[in-house]
Design a protein around this motif. Structure first.
Motif, PDB file in Angstrom:
ATOM      1  N   ALA A   1       0.852  -1.187   0.000  1.00 30.64           N
ATOM      2  CA  ALA A   1       0.000   0.000   0.000  1.00 30.64           C
ATOM      3  C   ALA A   1       0.891   1.241   0.000  1.00 30.64           C
ATOM      4  CB  ALA A   1      -0.886   0.010   1.236  1.00 30.64           C
ATOM      5  N   PRO A   2       0.430   2.306  -0.644  1.00 31.13           N
ATOM      6  CA  PRO A   2       1.155   3.573  -0.522  1.00 31.13           C
ATOM      7  C   PRO A   2       0.935   4.149   0.871  1.00 31.13           C
ATOM      8  CG  PRO A   2      -0.817   3.843  -1.896  1.00 31.13           C
ATOM      9  CD  PRO A   2      -0.743   2.396  -1.515  1.00 31.13           C
ATOM     10  N   GLY A   3       1.895   4.865   1.414  1.00 33.69           N
ATOM     11  CA  GLY A   3       1.718   5.519   2.708  1.00 33.69           C
ATOM     12  C   GLY A   3       0.679   6.628   2.606  1.00 33.69           C
ATOM     13  N   MET A   4       0.126   7.044   3.748  1.00 34.16           N
ATOM     14  CA  MET A   4      -0.921   8.070   3.743  1.00 34.16           C
ATOM     15  C   MET A   4      -0.400   9.373   3.140  1.00 34.16           C
ATOM     16  SD  MET A   4      -4.055   8.143   4.276  1.00 34.16           S
ATOM     17  CE  MET A   4      -4.744   6.960   5.439  1.00 34.16           C
ATOM     18  N   ALA A   5       0.857   9.739   3.449  1.00 39.73           N
ATOM     19  CA  ALA A   5       1.425  10.978   2.909  1.00 39.73           C
ATOM     20  C   ALA A   5       1.551  10.880   1.392  1.00 39.73           C
ATOM     21  CB  ALA A   5       2.780  11.249   3.548  1.00 39.73           C
ATOM     22  N   GLN A   6       1.907   9.686   0.918  1.00 42.97           N
ATOM     23  CA  GLN A   6       2.009   9.473  -0.529  1.00 42.97           C
ATOM     24  C   GLN A   6       0.641   9.620  -1.190  1.00 42.97           C
ATOM     25  OE1 GLN A   6       4.868   8.891  -2.457  1.00 42.97           O
ATOM     26  NE2 GLN A   6       3.333   9.389  -3.999  1.00 42.97           N
ATOM     27  N   LEU A   7      -0.372   9.032  -0.568  1.00 48.90           N
ATOM     28  CA  LEU A   7      -1.736   9.152  -1.090  1.00 48.90           C
ATOM     29  C   LEU A   7      -2.153  10.611  -1.165  1.00 48.90           C
ATOM     30  CD1 LEU A   7      -3.818   6.316   0.639  1.00 48.90           C
ATOM     31  CD2 LEU A   7      -3.233   6.535  -1.777  1.00 48.90           C
ATOM     32  N   ALA A   8      -1.842  11.362  -0.088  1.00 50.63           N
ATOM     33  CA  ALA A   8      -2.224  12.781  -0.052  1.00 50.63           C
ATOM     34  C   ALA A   8      -1.516  13.537  -1.175  1.00 50.63           C
ATOM     35  CB  ALA A   8      -1.885  13.384   1.309  1.00 50.63           C
ATOM     36  N   THR A   9      -0.251  13.206  -1.422  1.00 50.35           N
ATOM     37  CA  THR A   9       0.483  13.863  -2.514  1.00 50.35           C
ATOM     38  C   THR A   9      -0.171  13.536  -3.857  1.00 50.35           C
ATOM     39  OG1 THR A   9       2.502  13.634  -1.233  1.00 50.35           O
ATOM     40  CG2 THR A   9       2.770  14.123  -3.554  1.00 50.35           C
TER      41      THR A   9
ATOM     42  N   TRP B   1     -10.686  14.293   3.013  1.00 49.87           N
ATOM     43  CA  TRP B   1      -9.602  14.521   3.966  1.00 49.87           C
ATOM     44  C   TRP B   1      -8.230  14.241   3.323  1.00 49.87           C
ATOM     45  CZ3 TRP B   1      -6.882  10.256   6.451  1.00 49.87           C
ATOM     46  CH2 TRP B   1      -6.024  10.668   7.481  1.00 49.87           C
ATOM     47  N   ILE B   2      -8.139  13.176   2.550  1.00 48.72           N
ATOM     48  CA  ILE B   2      -6.865  12.850   1.897  1.00 48.72           C
ATOM     49  C   ILE B   2      -6.520  13.914   0.847  1.00 48.72           C
ATOM     50  CG2 ILE B   2      -5.666  11.184   0.407  1.00 48.72           C
ATOM     51  CD1 ILE B   2      -7.228   8.953   1.830  1.00 48.72           C
ATOM     52  N   ILE B   3      -7.541  14.339   0.082  1.00 44.43           N
ATOM     53  CA  ILE B   3      -7.315  15.382  -0.926  1.00 44.43           C
ATOM     54  C   ILE B   3      -6.768  16.653  -0.265  1.00 44.43           C
ATOM     55  CG2 ILE B   3      -8.490  16.969  -2.519  1.00 44.43           C
ATOM     56  CD1 ILE B   3     -10.374  14.594  -3.223  1.00 44.43           C
ATOM     57  N   GLU B   4      -7.256  16.927   0.948  1.00 45.64           N
ATOM     58  CA  GLU B   4      -6.819  18.142   1.655  1.00 45.64           C
ATOM     59  C   GLU B   4      -5.511  17.928   2.425  1.00 45.64           C
ATOM     60  OE1 GLU B   4      -7.950  21.064   1.126  1.00 45.64           O
ATOM     61  OE2 GLU B   4      -9.521  20.278  -0.184  1.00 45.64           O
ATOM     62  N   GLY B   5      -4.876  16.777   2.276  1.00 43.54           N
ATOM     63  CA  GLY B   5      -3.552  16.602   2.848  1.00 43.54           C
ATOM     64  C   GLY B   5      -3.435  15.540   3.928  1.00 43.54           C
ATOM     65  N   ALA B   6      -4.566  14.916   4.334  1.00 46.29           N
ATOM     66  CA  ALA B   6      -4.551  13.823   5.314  1.00 46.29           C
ATOM     67  C   ALA B   6      -3.833  14.189   6.610  1.00 46.29           C
ATOM     68  CB  ALA B   6      -3.941  12.560   4.702  1.00 46.29           C
ATOM     69  N   LYS B   7      -4.104  15.398   7.111  1.00 50.30           N
ATOM     70  CA  LYS B   7      -3.460  15.831   8.348  1.00 50.30           C
ATOM     71  C   LYS B   7      -4.345  15.502   9.564  1.00 50.30           C
ATOM     72  CE  LYS B   7       0.190  17.733   6.614  1.00 50.30           C
ATOM     73  NZ  LYS B   7      -0.024  18.595   5.491  1.00 50.30           N
TER      74      LYS B   7
END
Ligand code: HEC
Length: 102
Positions: free
Chosen positions: A43-51, A96-102
């Motif tokens: 799986a891609p990491g959450m930060a990668q998904l957000a990017t 939430w992911i589109i906005e950066g997953a913070k």
């Protein structure tokens, strides 16, 4: 009258609420079991998904579209954690992911 600084802080905390709720949802739904650091199961990491998903910012229909796609799964990629989400939960998480997953 409320001091300007206080008003600002109040607005700031209100704006942060939905994002916080979604990051809690991601925790509750086990997203980080695979999308954590380090990511697991290819799986891609959450930060990668957000990017990756940053390119959907400003597209009003993107969260719904991405949510439908995720819940549907691929021919060879059936991931229970994706498919178990309700449409509303999934849409909130995509936003939430589109906005950066913070
Ligand atoms: C069992 C492991 C696992 C869990 C748990 C998991 N995922 Fe995934 N996810 C994956 C894998 C593997 C991929 C990459 C393969 C794919 O795209 O189907 C992926 C891809 C994604 C993608 C990119 C899809 C695309 O094609 O653009 C998103 C967004 C995503 N996951 C969100 C989530 C969210 C939100 C949760 C929590 C509800 C979650 N995932 C839980 C394994 C997991």
């Amino acid at each position: 009258m409320m001091p300007r600084r206080l008003t600002f802080l109040l607005l700031l905390s209100l704006a942060a609420l939905p994002a916080q709720a979604s990051s809690q949802l991601a925790l509750d739904k086990g997203c980080y079991n695979c999308h954590g650091e380090p990511p697991r199961r290819n799986a891609p990491g959450m930060a990668q998904l957000a990017t990756d998903y940053a390119r959907y910012r400003g597209q009003a229909d993107a969260p719904r579209r991405l949510a439908d796609k995720l819940r549907e799964g691929g021919l060879f990629a059936h991931i229970a954690a994706h498919e178990r989400l309700s449409p509303e939960e999934c849409e909130a998480l995509m936003r939430w992911i589109i906005e950066g997953a913070k």
